[in-house]
Design a protein around this motif. Structure first.
Motif, PDB file in Angstrom:
ATOM      1  N   ASP A  23       0.895  -1.220  -0.017  1.00 63.60           N
ATOM      2  CA  ASP A  23       0.137   0.028   0.129  1.00 63.60           C
ATOM      3  C   ASP A  23       0.918   1.167   0.076  1.00 63.60           C
ATOM      4  OD1 ASP A  23      -2.177  -1.460   0.088  1.00 63.60           O
ATOM      5  OD2 ASP A  23      -2.272  -1.613   2.139  1.00 63.60           O
ATOM      6  N   ASP A  24       1.969   1.153  -0.522  1.00 62.56           N
ATOM      7  CA  ASP A  24       2.880   2.207  -0.449  1.00 62.56           C
ATOM      8  C   ASP A  24       2.499   3.544  -1.336  1.00 62.56           C
ATOM      9  OD1 ASP A  24       4.883   1.104   1.491  1.00 62.56           O
ATOM     10  OD2 ASP A  24       6.450   0.935  -0.108  1.00 62.56           O
ATOM     11  N   PHE A  25       1.899   3.267  -2.627  1.00 62.52           N
ATOM     12  CA  PHE A  25       1.621   4.060  -3.478  1.00 62.52           C
ATOM     13  C   PHE A  25       0.139   4.308  -3.712  1.00 62.52           C
ATOM     14  CE2 PHE A  25       5.666   2.335  -4.461  1.00 62.52           C
ATOM     15  CZ  PHE A  25       6.501   3.563  -4.659  1.00 62.52           C
ATOM     16  N   LEU A  39       3.134   8.825  -2.315  1.00 59.86           N
ATOM     17  CA  LEU A  39       4.073   7.654  -1.600  1.00 59.86           C
ATOM     18  C   LEU A  39       3.640   8.035   0.065  1.00 59.86           C
ATOM     19  CD1 LEU A  39       6.067   5.590  -1.000  1.00 59.86           C
ATOM     20  CD2 LEU A  39       7.794   7.570  -0.625  1.00 59.86           C
ATOM     21  N   ARG A  40       3.026   6.957   0.139  1.00 58.70           N
ATOM     22  CA  ARG A  40       2.661   7.001   1.777  1.00 58.70           C
ATOM     23  C   ARG A  40       3.684   6.877   2.639  1.00 58.70           C
ATOM     24  NH1 ARG A  40      -2.033   3.484  -0.226  1.00 58.70           N
ATOM     25  NH2 ARG A  40      -3.871   4.623  -0.416  1.00 58.70           N
ATOM     26  N   ARG A  44      10.124   2.851   7.042  1.00 57.43           N
ATOM     27  CA  ARG A  44      10.787   2.223   6.279  1.00 57.43           C
ATOM     28  C   ARG A  44      11.474   3.131   4.996  1.00 57.43           C
ATOM     29  NH1 ARG A  44       6.149  -0.295   5.064  1.00 57.43           N
ATOM     30  NH2 ARG A  44       5.155  -0.070   3.077  1.00 57.43           N
ATOM     31  N   HIS A  45      10.590   4.273   4.932  1.00 55.44           N
ATOM     32  CA  HIS A  45      11.243   5.259   3.783  1.00 55.44           C
ATOM     33  C   HIS A  45      12.095   6.344   4.382  1.00 55.44           C
ATOM     34  CE1 HIS A  45       7.039   3.720   2.449  1.00 55.44           C
ATOM     35  NE2 HIS A  45       7.790   3.311   1.562  1.00 55.44           N
ATOM     36  N   GLY A  95       8.892  12.992   7.468  1.00 56.86           N
ATOM     37  CA  GLY A  95       7.743  12.157   7.646  1.00 56.86           C
ATOM     38  C   GLY A  95       6.667  12.428   6.853  1.00 56.86           C
ATOM     39  N   ALA A  96       6.767  13.614   6.055  1.00 58.23           N
ATOM     40  CA  ALA A  96       5.303  13.943   5.326  1.00 58.23           C
ATOM     41  C   ALA A  96       5.239  13.068   4.094  1.00 58.23           C
ATOM     42  CB  ALA A  96       5.655  15.322   4.713  1.00 58.23           C
TER      43      ALA A  96
END
Length: 139
Positions: A23-25, A39-40, A44-45, A95-96
């Motif tokens: 569900d990243d994108f 990009l949620r 990990r990002h 974190g945004a």
């Protein structure tokens, strides 16, 4: 130019062919010449210091352009990135979520060329810009 895939069709295609993306994108908008992808951002990002990492931003630009191409061509799973150049212009907000606006500059029989501008949610100035080229397999 007419779109051959809408947002629900693209979401199903990604879930079926690229389950590793999870569900990243999120696809926020499609037009005849591009797409807006989110990009949620999660832990990990992030890189040390709490901002979005370069590889995560590269992935956003790459996925965004791929989806813009698929929206126009239809489900062509084997379209592949042949070149990407990315400029990191400023530090993303800590974190945004990241927003990518893609634009197809050329969609030919063999190659697709486009650009992507990446923003941190809530900021007006772009944090990165990418130029991408894709090879389109024979149909």
């Amino acid at each position: 130019m007419e779109l051959k895939m809408d947002i629900p069709q693209l979401e199903r295609f990604v879930a079926d062919h690229f389950p590793q993306l999870g569900d990243d994108f999120a696809i926020e908008a499609l037009t005849s010449d591009g797409a807006t992808i989110r990009l949620r951002v999660s832990e990990r990002h992030l890189r040390p210091g709490g901002t979005v990492s370069g590889p995560s931003m590269f992935a956003l630009a790459d996925v965004g352009m791929y989806l813009a191409i698929l929206a126009r061509l239809g489900p062509v799973a084997l379209a592949v990135t042949t070149n990407c150049s990315i400029d990191f212009m400023r530090k993303p907000a800590a974190g945004a979520d990241m927003i990518c606006q893609t634009r197809l500059l050329k969609l030919g029989r063999v190659l697709a060329v486009g650009d992507a501008i990446l923003y941190s949610e809530g900021q007006d100035a772009p944090v990165a810009r990418a130029s991408l080229t894709y090879s389109i397999p024979p149909q």
